[in-house]
Design a protein around this motif. Structure first.
Motif, PDB file in Angstrom:
ATOM      1  N   ILE A   1      11.337  -6.101  16.125  1.00 34.92           N
ATOM      2  CA  ILE A   1      10.768  -6.305  14.794  1.00 34.92           C
ATOM      3  C   ILE A   1       9.642  -5.313  14.545  1.00 34.92           C
ATOM      4  O   ILE A   1       9.549  -4.696  13.470  1.00 34.92           O
ATOM      5  CB  ILE A   1      10.250  -7.748  14.642  1.00 34.92           C
ATOM      6  CG1 ILE A   1      11.407  -8.754  14.754  1.00 34.92           C
ATOM      7  CG2 ILE A   1       9.531  -7.924  13.310  1.00 34.92           C
ATOM      8  CD1 ILE A   1      12.483  -8.591  13.725  1.00 34.92           C
ATOM      9  N   ASP A   2       8.791  -5.120  15.535  1.00 30.83           N
ATOM     10  CA  ASP A   2       7.675  -4.185  15.387  1.00 30.83           C
ATOM     11  C   ASP A   2       8.171  -2.754  15.244  1.00 30.83           C
ATOM     12  O   ASP A   2       7.657  -1.980  14.423  1.00 30.83           O
ATOM     13  CB  ASP A   2       6.742  -4.301  16.605  1.00 30.83           C
ATOM     14  CG  ASP A   2       5.543  -3.375  16.497  1.00 30.83           C
ATOM     15  OD1 ASP A   2       4.649  -3.661  15.671  1.00 30.83           O
ATOM     16  OD2 ASP A   2       5.494  -2.362  17.219  1.00 30.83           O
ATOM     17  N   ALA A   3       9.197  -2.388  16.020  1.00 36.84           N
ATOM     18  CA  ALA A   3       9.710  -1.017  15.974  1.00 36.84           C
ATOM     19  C   ALA A   3      10.387  -0.716  14.643  1.00 36.84           C
ATOM     20  O   ALA A   3      10.255   0.383  14.101  1.00 36.84           O
ATOM     21  CB  ALA A   3      10.683  -0.781  17.133  1.00 36.84           C
ATOM     22  N   VAL A   4      11.118  -1.687  14.101  1.00 33.07           N
ATOM     23  CA  VAL A   4      11.757  -1.487  12.799  1.00 33.07           C
ATOM     24  C   VAL A   4      10.696  -1.366  11.710  1.00 33.07           C
ATOM     25  O   VAL A   4      10.810  -0.560  10.781  1.00 33.07           O
ATOM     26  CB  VAL A   4      12.732  -2.641  12.486  1.00 33.07           C
ATOM     27  CG1 VAL A   4      13.266  -2.534  11.057  1.00 33.07           C
ATOM     28  CG2 VAL A   4      13.905  -2.619  13.472  1.00 33.07           C
ATOM     29  N   ALA A   5       9.622  -2.158  11.840  1.00 32.20           N
ATOM     30  CA  ALA A   5       8.566  -2.150  10.819  1.00 32.20           C
ATOM     31  C   ALA A   5       7.691  -0.908  10.883  1.00 32.20           C
ATOM     32  O   ALA A   5       7.287  -0.379   9.844  1.00 32.20           O
ATOM     33  CB  ALA A   5       7.699  -3.405  10.968  1.00 32.20           C
ATOM     34  N   HIS A   6       7.428  -0.395  12.108  1.00 32.55           N
ATOM     35  CA  HIS A   6       6.397   0.640  12.234  1.00 32.55           C
ATOM     36  C   HIS A   6       6.847   1.938  12.889  1.00 32.55           C
ATOM     37  O   HIS A   6       6.118   2.926  12.855  1.00 32.55           O
ATOM     38  CB  HIS A   6       5.203   0.086  13.034  1.00 32.55           C
ATOM     39  CG  HIS A   6       4.573  -1.130  12.419  1.00 32.55           C
ATOM     40  ND1 HIS A   6       4.602  -2.372  13.017  1.00 32.55           N
ATOM     41  CD2 HIS A   6       3.935  -1.295  11.241  1.00 32.55           C
ATOM     42  CE1 HIS A   6       4.000  -3.246  12.246  1.00 32.55           C
ATOM     43  NE2 HIS A   6       3.588  -2.618  11.166  1.00 32.55           N
ATOM     44  N   GLN A   7       8.025   1.955  13.501  1.00 32.18           N
ATOM     45  CA  GLN A   7       8.444   3.162  14.213  1.00 32.18           C
ATOM     46  C   GLN A   7       9.645   3.845  13.577  1.00 32.18           C
ATOM     47  O   GLN A   7      10.230   4.769  14.154  1.00 32.18           O
ATOM     48  CB  GLN A   7       8.754   2.814  15.674  1.00 32.18           C
ATOM     49  CG  GLN A   7       7.538   2.306  16.440  1.00 32.18           C
ATOM     50  CD  GLN A   7       7.879   1.882  17.857  1.00 32.18           C
ATOM     51  OE1 GLN A   7       8.821   2.397  18.461  1.00 32.18           O
ATOM     52  NE2 GLN A   7       7.127   0.940  18.391  1.00 32.18           N
TER      53      GLN A   7
ATOM     54  N   MET B   1       8.018   9.375   4.376  1.00 31.77           N
ATOM     55  CA  MET B   1       7.499  10.336   3.406  1.00 31.77           C
ATOM     56  C   MET B   1       6.005  10.474   3.607  1.00 31.77           C
ATOM     57  O   MET B   1       5.363   9.662   4.269  1.00 31.77           O
ATOM     58  CB  MET B   1       7.790   9.857   1.966  1.00 31.77           C
ATOM     59  CG  MET B   1       9.262   9.711   1.623  1.00 31.77           C
ATOM     60  SD  MET B   1       9.517   8.926  -0.009  1.00 31.77           S
ATOM     61  CE  MET B   1       8.725  10.123  -1.123  1.00 31.77           C
ATOM     62  N   THR B   2       5.434  11.524   3.032  1.00 24.24           N
ATOM     63  CA  THR B   2       3.984  11.639   3.040  1.00 24.24           C
ATOM     64  C   THR B   2       3.415  10.725   1.961  1.00 24.24           C
ATOM     65  O   THR B   2       4.079  10.414   0.966  1.00 24.24           O
ATOM     66  CB  THR B   2       3.535  13.073   2.783  1.00 24.24           C
ATOM     67  OG1 THR B   2       3.912  13.460   1.440  1.00 24.24           O
ATOM     68  CG2 THR B   2       4.156  14.034   3.789  1.00 24.24           C
ATOM     69  N   GLN B   3       2.176  10.313   2.148  1.00 20.39           N
ATOM     70  CA  GLN B   3       1.554   9.444   1.151  1.00 20.39           C
ATOM     71  C   GLN B   3       1.425  10.136  -0.205  1.00 20.39           C
ATOM     72  O   GLN B   3       1.705   9.512  -1.243  1.00 20.39           O
ATOM     73  CB  GLN B   3       0.192   8.966   1.653  1.00 20.39           C
ATOM     74  CG  GLN B   3      -0.458   7.929   0.728  1.00 20.39           C
ATOM     75  CD  GLN B   3      -1.694   7.310   1.347  1.00 20.39           C
ATOM     76  OE1 GLN B   3      -1.808   7.218   2.571  1.00 20.39           O
ATOM     77  NE2 GLN B   3      -2.641   6.901   0.507  1.00 20.39           N
ATOM     78  N   PRO B   4       1.027  11.417  -0.261  1.00 23.53           N
ATOM     79  CA  PRO B   4       0.969  12.077  -1.574  1.00 23.53           C
ATOM     80  C   PRO B   4       2.326  12.114  -2.284  1.00 23.53           C
ATOM     81  O   PRO B   4       2.394  11.983  -3.507  1.00 23.53           O
ATOM     82  CB  PRO B   4       0.490  13.491  -1.226  1.00 23.53           C
ATOM     83  CG  PRO B   4      -0.283  13.322   0.029  1.00 23.53           C
ATOM     84  CD  PRO B   4       0.445  12.270   0.796  1.00 23.53           C
TER      85      PRO B   4
ATOM     86  N   SER C   1       0.842  -1.196   0.000  1.00 28.76           N
ATOM     87  CA  SER C   1       0.000   0.000   0.000  1.00 28.76           C
ATOM     88  C   SER C   1       0.871   1.237   0.000  1.00 28.76           C
ATOM     89  O   SER C   1       2.037   1.198   0.421  1.00 28.76           O
ATOM     90  CB  SER C   1      -0.930   0.025   1.228  1.00 28.76           C
ATOM     91  OG  SER C   1      -0.210   0.330   2.408  1.00 28.76           O
ATOM     92  N   PHE C   2       0.292   2.341  -0.455  1.00 27.25           N
ATOM     93  CA  PHE C   2       1.020   3.608  -0.462  1.00 27.25           C
ATOM     94  C   PHE C   2       1.242   4.112   0.962  1.00 27.25           C
ATOM     95  O   PHE C   2       2.292   4.677   1.269  1.00 27.25           O
ATOM     96  CB  PHE C   2       0.255   4.651  -1.276  1.00 27.25           C
ATOM     97  CG  PHE C   2       0.352   4.452  -2.755  1.00 27.25           C
ATOM     98  CD1 PHE C   2       1.403   5.006  -3.480  1.00 27.25           C
ATOM     99  CD2 PHE C   2      -0.592   3.699  -3.431  1.00 27.25           C
ATOM    100  CE1 PHE C   2       1.501   4.806  -4.848  1.00 27.25           C
ATOM    101  CE2 PHE C   2      -0.504   3.500  -4.796  1.00 27.25           C
ATOM    102  CZ  PHE C   2       0.546   4.051  -5.512  1.00 27.25           C
ATOM    103  N   SER C   3       0.249   3.912   1.829  1.00 30.36           N
ATOM    104  CA  SER C   3       0.377   4.415   3.200  1.00 30.36           C
ATOM    105  C   SER C   3       1.474   3.669   3.958  1.00 30.36           C
ATOM    106  O   SER C   3       2.264   4.286   4.690  1.00 30.36           O
ATOM    107  CB  SER C   3      -0.958   4.279   3.938  1.00 30.36           C
ATOM    108  OG  SER C   3      -1.390   2.922   3.965  1.00 30.36           O
ATOM    109  N   ALA C   4       1.544   2.342   3.804  1.00 30.74           N
ATOM    110  CA  ALA C   4       2.581   1.565   4.488  1.00 30.74           C
ATOM    111  C   ALA C   4       3.963   1.926   3.953  1.00 30.74           C
ATOM    112  O   ALA C   4       4.933   2.018   4.708  1.00 30.74           O
ATOM    113  CB  ALA C   4       2.321   0.072   4.331  1.00 30.74           C
TER     114      ALA C   4
END
Length: 304
Positions: A138-144, A32-35, A22-25
């Motif tokens: 793992i969660d922090a690398v993926a989402h933070q 970056m921003t999604q736009p 997805s663009f948001s992920a």
């Protein structure tokens, strides 16, 4: 196709969108921003004159052209990553902020010592290191937005890459006045008759110990475990106080060994060796300070 030069940054963005789904992920992973992500993918589509992604309300799908481009984009990302790693040792004027995480033993006992040498060489680099367990890393690398994590076991989580960065060895550790302290090596049969003070179940240290003992025919139930602790520091204090023996990373024992408080003893025929791994998202490109740090860790750990 236009005459505009191919933009490797756009290939990286396209690859991240495809990998993350997805663009948001992708925007989150790329900071970056999604736009902005959408605009760069659109620019890449305009350059090639064809759609690369089909956007629907439910999911994102690669077109035939997108499927053809994906492996090439992956090669471009890997080439950039490998080039940074290769050149890291030649960079002397690094600047920037490093954000990463490390597991408990590595974060508390190994990295502070090795980071000192790195930061003396690169004084314009600042470090923000979080200490947490592997799942949290793992969660922090993926989402933070962390650059990478340092963990005590291989990682087989989809979307992640794990590379060995240093070696470690666990050894039996005894208090200075224990009879075993007069030996450099002791038999396994003698060890399992002694009371043991161990890290908690599920820790990397405990897992390595149990797996190696199992290889030598010793079940966990055969050990005389008198106490379990959630930190290496607590285990060392308990051993020093005479509560029992333990098996710990040699990285964690340097201070106590130098003071003569604890003695590492080899168990005959038993080798508790492991590798420490750096984990990152496959779609990520490490910033140069991160690439340089991982290079330094490989070099410095071999000199200890």
């Amino acid at each position: 196709m236009t005459g505009v030069a191919l933009n490797v940054h756009q290939l990286h963005i396209f690859y991240t969108v495809a990998e993350r789904g997805s663009f948001s992920a992708a925007a989150q992973a790329l900071h970056m921003t999604q736009p902005a992500v959408t605009m760069q993918v659109q620019a890449l589509e305009e350059r090639f004159g064809t759609k690369l992604l089909n956007r629907t309300t439910k999911k994102l799908e690669l077109t035939e052209a997108g499927h053809m481009l994906l492996p090439q984009a992956r090669k471009a990302v890997e080439l950039m990553r490998d080039t940074d790693v290769m050149m890291a040792k030649y960079i002397e004027d690094l600047k920037g902020r490093l954000q990463f995480a490390a597991s408990l033993t590595i974060g508390e006992y190994v990295l502070p010592r090795l980071l000192g040498a790195f930061l003396r060489r690169f004084p314009e680099v600042s470090v923000d290191m979080k200490v947490m367990n592997t799942t949290e890393i793992i969660d922090a690398v993926a989402h933070q937005g962390l650059d990478f994590g340092i963990i005590e076991a291989p990682c087989d989580v989809p979307g992640f890459d794990a590379q060995p960065v240093m070696d470690d060895e666990l050894m039996l550790v005894v208090p200075k006045d224990h009879p075993f302290a007069s030996f450099d090596e002791i038999g396994l049969d003698a060890v399992i008759r002694e009371p043991m003070v161990l890290r908690e179940k599920g820790s990397g240290t405990r897992q390595i110990m149990e797996e190696e003992l199992h290889r030598h025919g010793v079940k966990e139930s055969e050990l005389r475990v008198v106490s379990e602790f959630g930190s290496t520091g607590a285990v060392k204090s308990a051993v020093e106080a005479g509560l029992g023996l333990s098996i710990l990373s040699v990285w964690t024992l340097k201070h106590e060994i130098s003071l003569g408080l604890l003695k590492p003893v080899k168990i005959t025929g038993v080798s508790f060796r492991r590798q420490i791994f750096a984990v990152r998202l496959k779609s990520s490109i490490l910033p140069m300070p991160a690439a340089a740090l991982l290079h330094e860790l490989r070099e410095l750990s071999h000199d200890q």
